[in-house]
Enzyme design. Structure first.
Site, PDB file in Angstrom:
ATOM      1  N   LYS A  89     -41.712  43.864 -27.149  1.00  0.00           N
ATOM      2  CA  LYS A  89     -42.062  44.809 -28.052  1.00  0.00           C
ATOM      3  C   LYS A  89     -42.920  44.259 -28.955  1.00  0.00           C
ATOM      4  O   LYS A  89     -44.105  44.018 -28.854  1.00  0.00           O
ATOM      5  CB  LYS A  89     -41.077  45.723 -28.321  1.00  0.00           C
ATOM      6  N   HIS A  93     -36.346  47.199 -31.168  1.00  0.00           N
ATOM      7  CA  HIS A  93     -37.624  47.735 -31.641  1.00  0.00           C
ATOM      8  C   HIS A  93     -37.510  47.249 -33.227  1.00  0.00           C
ATOM      9  O   HIS A  93     -38.413  47.611 -34.082  1.00  0.00           O
ATOM     10  CB  HIS A  93     -37.366  49.496 -31.844  1.00  0.00           C
ATOM     11  N   SER A 130     -34.878  54.276 -31.071  1.00  0.00           N
ATOM     12  CA  SER A 130     -36.195  54.197 -30.627  1.00  0.00           C
ATOM     13  C   SER A 130     -36.895  55.759 -30.658  1.00  0.00           C
ATOM     14  O   SER A 130     -38.214  55.713 -30.643  1.00  0.00           O
ATOM     15  CB  SER A 130     -36.516  53.610 -29.342  1.00  0.00           C
TER      16      SER A 130
END
Ligand code: PLP
Length: 407
Positions: free
Chosen positions: A259, A230, A196
């Protein structure tokens, strides 16, 4: 009064964090969402600020948090079943919305079954408790997320049962596998799908080509686990994440609904037996209330949207805007880490310049995060930009204009 001495001791620790530059700044407070208008994407108001802000620091890659269908789904579920579950899952805290989300996400990532958690963080902790035993050896990438590292500690994995390879270093992974002791029954190789802070990804196909060669050596095999928090919903041709991008899916997939899907909560997806072991053994699943039915209904809707024609369009815009931004940075002579993920780091390589640039962007109405030592090594100071599907070409141009001539 009882806290006076403790307060003093803790204040000393907090002051030390500040001196070392490791303390978090005060949190900004978002007070409102302003929908897209006139060629620009959404904007946010902040407490104490006149101007509206463009968020380039949100993980909400598909920008679904304010989608009317998610809000309607959350609303309907709340009206049907209330705002809270009233108990943990095994004491009649399981509602049809929990089960529906588990079935939906399992189907989406191509696994037999899934269990949902309050977050990906607690999913990682739950996995370590469920699949680990004293004869388990854990191997991970050096840049794995804090939740994986913490999971090992919570599960009490001794250092002799752990191996760490340098970031994405396949020779290092092999060395870790070669070093596993004779007494070990099972090896778990666990890694982030997308890293990330950098936006780069784990070469899952290469990792699994290596683990395949070792699996017969151990009684319970070598198990691969990706935490694709992610990646799921944001990466790969249809948003199925890093596995889709790399062409191979690890044995166990962990992810978040907080997310790309824009809601909240985490999941573990795997075989039915692994998921039943999670249900029986993962304390972070067993002894805590589950997500609200509103979260579950909204997350189920988010997966449905990602998996539809609308999702395909969102992913296409995400890819286009990400490319526009990356190419724009290069055009300005700025340094980034190449790759198609919407985490786009701008390598500033200087602490003072990073802070100044974050301030400059804020003054011009753009929210970003600056990463300086010790979060990143000295010399790797970075500003992390995150593109999302609601950003418009105009938004990206605006940010590039603000950056022009700054470094
Ligand atoms: C790899 C990884 N795992 C887990 C998390 C935590 O996700 P959640 O907010 O669902 O706990 C993050 C987010 O920062 C992450 O990057």
């Amino acid at each position: 009064m009882a806290l006076t001495q403790l307060d003093q001791a803790l204040q000393t620790e907090i002051d030390r964090l500040k001196e070392e530059g490791r303390a978090k700044p005060p949190e900004r407070i978002i007070t409102g969402y302003h929908p897209p208008a006139e060629g620009r994407g959404p904007r946010y108001s902040l407490l104490g600020q006149e101007q509206l802000f463009l968020r380039m620091n949100s993980n909400s890659y598909l920008s679904l948090s304010n989608h009317p269908e998610l809000i309607a789904a959350a609303d309907a579920a709340t009206h049907a079943c209330g705002v809270g579950p009233g108990a943990v899952r095994f004491i009649d805290g399981t509602f049809s919305y929990h089960v529906a989300l588990e079935e939906r996400i399992a189907r989406f990532v191509g696994k037999e079954a899934a269990k949902i958690f309050n977050s990906a963080y607690t999913s990682n902790c739950g996995l370590a408790l469920a699949v680990g035993n004293p004869k388990t050896h854990w191997i991970g990438d050096q840049l794995n997320h804090n939740s994986i590292i913490r999971a090992m500690r919570i599960a009490g994995v001794p250092s002799a049962n752990k191996g760490i390879y340098a970031h994405n270093d396949m020779a290092g992974l092999k060395r870790c596998l070669d070093a596993v002791g004779e007494n070990i029954d099972r090896v778990v190789v666990i890694f982030d799908g997308i890293f990330s802070m950098r936006g780069d990804y784990a070469p899952i196909d290469q990792i699994m080509a290596i683990t395949d060669r070792y699996t017969e050596k151990f009684k319970d095999g070598v198990i691969t686990v990706v935490d694709d928090s992610h990646g799921i919903g944001a990466y790969g041709a249809t948003g199925r994440g890093t596995a889709e991008y790399a062409g191979r899916t690890p044995d166990i997939v962990i992810g978040t609904f907080g997310k790309a899907f824009g809601v909240n909560g985490g999941f573990i997806a795997a075989s039915k037996t692994v998921i039943e072991a999670v249900r029986q053994k993962a304390d972070t699943y067993i002894y805590t209330n589950p997500l609200s039915v509103a979260d579950c209904a909204a997350a189920t809707k988010a997966v449905d949207i990602c998996d539809s024609g609308e999702g395909a369009k969102l992913l296409e815009n995400l890819r286009l805007r990400t490319r526009q931004f990356r190419e724009g940075l290069t055009g300005l002579g700025l340094e980034s880490i190449p790759g198609p993920h919407p985490v786009v780091p701008l390598l500033v390589r200087d602490t003072a310049k990073t802070h100044a640039l974050v301030k400059h962007l804020f003054a011009h109405g753009v929210l970003v995060v600056g990463l300086t030592f010790p979060v990143v090594p000295k010399g790797d100071e970075t500003i992390r930009f995150q593109v999302n599907a609601a950003h418009t070409a105009q938004d990206i141009d605006l940010v590039l204009d603000i950056l022009r001539g700054t470094i």
